[in-house]
Design a protein around this motif. Sequence first.
Motif, PDB file in Angstrom:
ATOM      1  N   ASP A 330       3.781   1.307  -4.477  1.00 42.17           N
ATOM      2  CA  ASP A 330       3.453   2.103  -3.290  1.00 42.17           C
ATOM      3  C   ASP A 330       1.967   1.985  -2.950  1.00 42.17           C
ATOM      4  OD1 ASP A 330       4.014   4.299  -1.289  1.00 42.17           O
ATOM      5  OD2 ASP A 330       2.591   5.336  -2.583  1.00 42.17           O
ATOM      6  N   ILE A 331       1.106   2.103  -3.959  1.00 42.99           N
ATOM      7  CA  ILE A 331      -0.333   2.036  -3.717  1.00 42.99           C
ATOM      8  C   ILE A 331      -0.750   0.635  -3.312  1.00 42.99           C
ATOM      9  CG2 ILE A 331      -2.610   2.346  -4.748  1.00 42.99           C
ATOM     10  CD1 ILE A 331      -1.366   4.487  -6.556  1.00 42.99           C
ATOM     11  N   SER A 332      -0.153  -0.394  -3.901  1.00 44.90           N
ATOM     12  CA  SER A 332      -0.468  -1.770  -3.509  1.00 44.90           C
ATOM     13  C   SER A 332      -0.131  -2.011  -2.045  1.00 44.90           C
ATOM     14  CB  SER A 332       0.294  -2.757  -4.402  1.00 44.90           C
ATOM     15  OG  SER A 332      -0.109  -2.660  -5.753  1.00 44.90           O
ATOM     16  N   CYS A 333       0.972  -1.443  -1.587  1.00 46.99           N
ATOM     17  CA  CYS A 333       1.325  -1.548  -0.170  1.00 46.99           C
ATOM     18  C   CYS A 333       0.278  -0.856   0.702  1.00 46.99           C
ATOM     19  CB  CYS A 333       2.703  -0.940   0.085  1.00 46.99           C
ATOM     20  SG  CYS A 333       4.096  -1.902  -0.559  1.00 46.99           S
ATOM     21  N   VAL A 335      -2.921  -0.460  -0.068  1.00 50.62           N
ATOM     22  CA  VAL A 335      -4.105  -1.328  -0.083  1.00 50.62           C
ATOM     23  C   VAL A 335      -3.970  -2.411   0.969  1.00 50.62           C
ATOM     24  CG1 VAL A 335      -5.366  -3.060  -1.422  1.00 50.62           C
ATOM     25  CG2 VAL A 335      -4.736  -0.896  -2.487  1.00 50.62           C
ATOM     26  N   ILE A 336      -2.812  -3.045   1.001  1.00 47.59           N
ATOM     27  CA  ILE A 336      -2.564  -4.119   1.965  1.00 47.59           C
ATOM     28  C   ILE A 336      -2.631  -3.589   3.396  1.00 47.59           C
ATOM     29  CG2 ILE A 336      -0.783  -5.705   2.814  1.00 47.59           C
ATOM     30  CD1 ILE A 336       0.075  -6.015  -0.170  1.00 47.59           C
ATOM     31  N   SER A 337      -2.056  -2.412   3.635  1.00 49.86           N
ATOM     32  CA  SER A 337      -2.092  -1.828   4.976  1.00 49.86           C
ATOM     33  C   SER A 337      -3.520  -1.523   5.406  1.00 49.86           C
ATOM     34  CB  SER A 337      -1.249  -0.552   5.014  1.00 49.86           C
ATOM     35  OG  SER A 337       0.118  -0.844   4.787  1.00 49.86           O
ATOM     36  N   SER A 338      -4.349  -1.006   4.491  1.00 52.27           N
ATOM     37  CA  SER A 338      -5.742  -0.710   4.820  1.00 52.27           C
ATOM     38  C   SER A 338      -6.506  -1.977   5.154  1.00 52.27           C
ATOM     39  CB  SER A 338      -6.421   0.010   3.649  1.00 52.27           C
ATOM     40  OG  SER A 338      -6.048   1.363   3.597  1.00 52.27           O
ATOM     41  N   ILE A 339      -6.295  -3.033   4.387  1.00 53.12           N
ATOM     42  CA  ILE A 339      -6.976  -4.301   4.661  1.00 53.12           C
ATOM     43  C   ILE A 339      -6.572  -4.827   6.033  1.00 53.12           C
ATOM     44  CG2 ILE A 339      -7.162  -6.725   3.947  1.00 53.12           C
ATOM     45  CD1 ILE A 339      -6.830  -5.740   1.049  1.00 53.12           C
ATOM     46  N   THR A 340      -5.297  -4.757   6.341  1.00 52.78           N
ATOM     47  CA  THR A 340      -4.814  -5.231   7.638  1.00 52.78           C
ATOM     48  C   THR A 340      -5.449  -4.454   8.786  1.00 52.78           C
ATOM     49  OG1 THR A 340      -2.692  -5.843   6.620  1.00 52.78           O
ATOM     50  CG2 THR A 340      -2.755  -5.665   9.015  1.00 52.78           C
ATOM     51  N   ARG A 341      -5.533  -3.131   8.638  1.00 47.67           N
ATOM     52  CA  ARG A 341      -6.148  -2.314   9.687  1.00 47.67           C
ATOM     53  C   ARG A 341      -7.636  -2.614   9.825  1.00 47.67           C
ATOM     54  NH1 ARG A 341      -2.356   1.574   7.781  1.00 47.67           N
ATOM     55  NH2 ARG A 341      -3.852   2.438   6.288  1.00 47.67           N
ATOM     56  N   LEU A 398      11.880   0.089  -1.869  1.00 45.03           N
ATOM     57  CA  LEU A 398      11.965  -1.245  -2.444  1.00 45.03           C
ATOM     58  C   LEU A 398      12.035  -2.302  -1.353  1.00 45.03           C
ATOM     59  CD1 LEU A 398      11.989  -2.639  -5.135  1.00 45.03           C
ATOM     60  CD2 LEU A 398      14.463  -2.333  -5.261  1.00 45.03           C
ATOM     61  N   ARG A 399      12.800  -2.045  -0.338  1.00 42.41           N
ATOM     62  CA  ARG A 399      12.891  -2.985   0.785  1.00 42.41           C
ATOM     63  C   ARG A 399      11.533  -3.116   1.492  1.00 42.41           C
ATOM     64  NH1 ARG A 399      18.258  -3.882   2.566  1.00 42.41           N
ATOM     65  NH2 ARG A 399      19.809  -2.667   1.424  1.00 42.41           N
ATOM     66  N   TYR A 400      10.871  -1.986   1.673  1.00 44.01           N
ATOM     67  CA  TYR A 400       9.558  -2.005   2.325  1.00 44.01           C
ATOM     68  C   TYR A 400       8.554  -2.809   1.501  1.00 44.01           C
ATOM     69  CZ  TYR A 400       5.150  -0.329   4.264  1.00 44.01           C
ATOM     70  OH  TYR A 400       3.896  -0.257   4.818  1.00 44.01           O
ATOM     71  N   SER A 401       8.610  -2.696   0.185  1.00 45.39           N
ATOM     72  CA  SER A 401       7.681  -3.433  -0.676  1.00 45.39           C
ATOM     73  C   SER A 401       7.876  -4.935  -0.525  1.00 45.39           C
ATOM     74  CB  SER A 401       7.882  -3.015  -2.139  1.00 45.39           C
ATOM     75  OG  SER A 401       7.536  -1.664  -2.335  1.00 45.39           O
ATOM     76  N   TYR A 402       9.126  -5.370  -0.433  1.00 51.10           N
ATOM     77  CA  TYR A 402       9.383  -6.788  -0.207  1.00 51.10           C
ATOM     78  C   TYR A 402       8.806  -7.240   1.135  1.00 51.10           C
ATOM     79  CZ  TYR A 402      12.317  -8.147  -4.151  1.00 51.10           C
ATOM     80  OH  TYR A 402      12.764  -8.486  -5.408  1.00 51.10           O
ATOM     81  N   ALA A 403       9.046  -6.463   2.159  1.00 52.86           N
ATOM     82  CA  ALA A 403       8.548  -6.825   3.485  1.00 52.86           C
ATOM     83  C   ALA A 403       7.026  -6.901   3.493  1.00 52.86           C
ATOM     84  CB  ALA A 403       9.027  -5.806   4.519  1.00 52.86           C
ATOM     85  N   THR A 404       6.379  -5.944   2.835  1.00 53.25           N
ATOM     86  CA  THR A 404       4.920  -5.922   2.788  1.00 53.25           C
ATOM     87  C   THR A 404       4.384  -7.148   2.068  1.00 53.25           C
ATOM     88  OG1 THR A 404       4.875  -3.495   2.816  1.00 53.25           O
ATOM     89  CG2 THR A 404       2.910  -4.609   1.999  1.00 53.25           C
ATOM     90  N   PHE A 405       5.018  -7.517   0.959  1.00 56.49           N
ATOM     91  CA  PHE A 405       4.550  -8.689   0.210  1.00 56.49           C
ATOM     92  C   PHE A 405       4.592  -9.945   1.071  1.00 56.49           C
ATOM     93  CE2 PHE A 405       5.224 -12.489  -2.301  1.00 56.49           C
ATOM     94  CZ  PHE A 405       4.229 -12.398  -3.259  1.00 56.49           C
ATOM     95  N   PHE A 406       5.716 -10.191   1.716  1.00 55.39           N
ATOM     96  CA  PHE A 406       5.852 -11.424   2.489  1.00 55.39           C
ATOM     97  C   PHE A 406       4.969 -11.423   3.734  1.00 55.39           C
ATOM     98  CE2 PHE A 406       9.941 -11.578   0.108  1.00 55.39           C
ATOM     99  CZ  PHE A 406       9.708 -12.774  -0.553  1.00 55.39           C
ATOM    100  N   ILE A 448      15.005  -9.921   4.864  1.00 56.13           N
ATOM    101  CA  ILE A 448      13.742  -9.447   5.430  1.00 56.13           C
ATOM    102  C   ILE A 448      13.968  -8.596   6.675  1.00 56.13           C
ATOM    103  CG2 ILE A 448      11.519 -10.169   6.356  1.00 56.13           C
ATOM    104  CD1 ILE A 448      11.902 -10.675   3.396  1.00 56.13           C
ATOM    105  N   GLU A 449      15.003  -8.921   7.446  1.00 49.01           N
ATOM    106  CA  GLU A 449      15.211  -8.144   8.666  1.00 49.01           C
ATOM    107  C   GLU A 449      15.535  -6.687   8.331  1.00 49.01           C
ATOM    108  OE1 GLU A 449      19.123 -10.132   7.524  1.00 49.01           O
ATOM    109  OE2 GLU A 449      16.998 -10.634   7.688  1.00 49.01           O
ATOM    110  N   ASP A 450      16.113  -6.457   7.154  1.00 49.71           N
ATOM    111  CA  ASP A 450      16.398  -5.085   6.752  1.00 49.71           C
ATOM    112  C   ASP A 450      15.141  -4.375   6.259  1.00 49.71           C
ATOM    113  OD1 ASP A 450      19.011  -5.468   7.372  1.00 49.71           O
ATOM    114  OD2 ASP A 450      19.662  -5.888   5.322  1.00 49.71           O
ATOM    115  N   HIS A 451      14.220  -5.148   5.671  1.00 43.58           N
ATOM    116  CA  HIS A 451      13.016  -4.544   5.091  1.00 43.58           C
ATOM    117  C   HIS A 451      12.189  -3.853   6.162  1.00 43.58           C
ATOM    118  CE1 HIS A 451      13.288  -8.000   1.933  1.00 43.58           C
ATOM    119  NE2 HIS A 451      14.220  -7.094   1.776  1.00 43.58           N
TER     120      HIS A 451
END
Length: 519
Positions: A330-333, A335-341, A398-406, A448-451
């Motif tokens: 959750d926190i890694s996601c 971090v990624i969202s903050s970097i993107t913003r 879990l689905r969101y984490s996959y989407a965030t990674f890719f 991915i479309e579900d994520h």
Amino acid sequence: MFLQEINRTYEMIYPPTFHSKYNEWWTLQENTDGILEGNISDEDVDFGLLILRVCLLSVQCLPHSRYPTTGILDVSLDHLEEWFYSLANEIEKTQSAERKPTIITVQHRFYHVCYLRNYAKIRKCWAALSVTVKDAHEMGLHLKDPGIPLSDLSMEIRRRAFWNLYVIDRFMCSFFGYWPLIPEGYFDIDLPHDSLRTITIRPYILTTFTDRIFYIKVARYLTAFTSPPSWTTDQYDPVLVSEFAQRFKEVVVDQLPPAYWLDNPDTRWDPAEPTLLPKRETLHLFIYSAKASLYRAFADPCNNLHYGSNTSSRYGTDLLALSHRRTLMDISCKVISSITRLYVLAGDDEGGTCEQMFLFPILLVEALACLGICLLSIQADTRQLSNAGIRFSPDSDLRYSYATFFDAFGLLSRQAPQYGIAKQGLNILEGLHGTLQSSSASPSLLRIEDHRTAATGRETHAAGGFHLEQALMTVHGHGGGELPGRVFIPLPEWLPSFFDSPGRCWLFRDQSAFGDLLA
């Protein structure tokens, strides 16, 4: 413009005093032959260097595409930066090594350290920081009572100078495993008072230095837990990690003023302080990244990947360890969202500004590695459960984490043609990305479309249940057994370093990973 809009000076200087001295300095230059001819005082030479270092940091941090200079400057910003850099180095060589440092000396050296760090010139940065800390120590910046009469303003500037050095020193320790140049217990100076320029009075006091106060708090609070190699065993104790995370929440997160809240921050004062929005997002990134470091040792709680990489696990599987993996994801996601913003705020969602050539891509690589290892660990768990005849229902987290990674891997891929750090990070993560993308362990996780649909109604794992974790505990129990029939999964070459050193410095254990980019 730089002090008001870009503000990467970390409030090391006090703008009203700086502006007054700046005007005096230029008046003096009109009546002298210049710095290099040696016709001005040491203090004025230092202030000239401070001006150059501030300008260099300004040019470095400008999103060049949004600040066109055609018709304004006779040269490009890149040429101007090169000129300022050479001039500052040439002037600095004229200074006597025996002369006593001043607060201005520490300030301009600090900006040089920041400039070098932003360009990933890590060895030069470390050498420059060592000289700066030496000057600070000689001046007694580490002392609450330096033994000389000082005004309240002068003392506040000294406090800010020392604690800014402390933060960057701890950054170098946590990222690269360096010894601290400022050892704990050898200073007694108070924290900055955060009261030089007030933006708001009610319902709380907010100043231009408020965010730096929290950088200091985070750096102090994590020093004992994540930096010294002799203390890394604490990071493998699930109960101790939970206790430490709770104290971190109480001391840091719960103390944030409304304008800096992690969730639903108060944005009413954003128009009054142009730098408040990027400051808030950068502070959030720092806090999330620090929180992730607490949980990094639990990326593989069931020890399946430890087994494949021939590294030993230091904890037994229980529900708390499994929960820590979810928290890390959750926190890694975040971090990624903050970097993107932050990329978007800079005017380039692919990370086009110079400052981001090191810090943001490195944090992105780190977050992707942590998130990817968690997902790889989950794939191993699902295969083990499948062999045991147990099925589980993937949840939205879990689905969101996959989407965030890719998605984040795609961002890194777009950066790679322009920036060496991103390119090397991409090389490090390609194997992990390929394994996750090609896995058939749980096809429902890889749609991915579900994520992306799952992301809109996302719940935290604390509220949404532990479908996978409950299934695992059904087999393991609270005593920590082993699932039958381990399944081989291609593992990254750097995984043993990740497990042996859950702190950030695992990324730099292999000196060849980034080559001369961090010279």
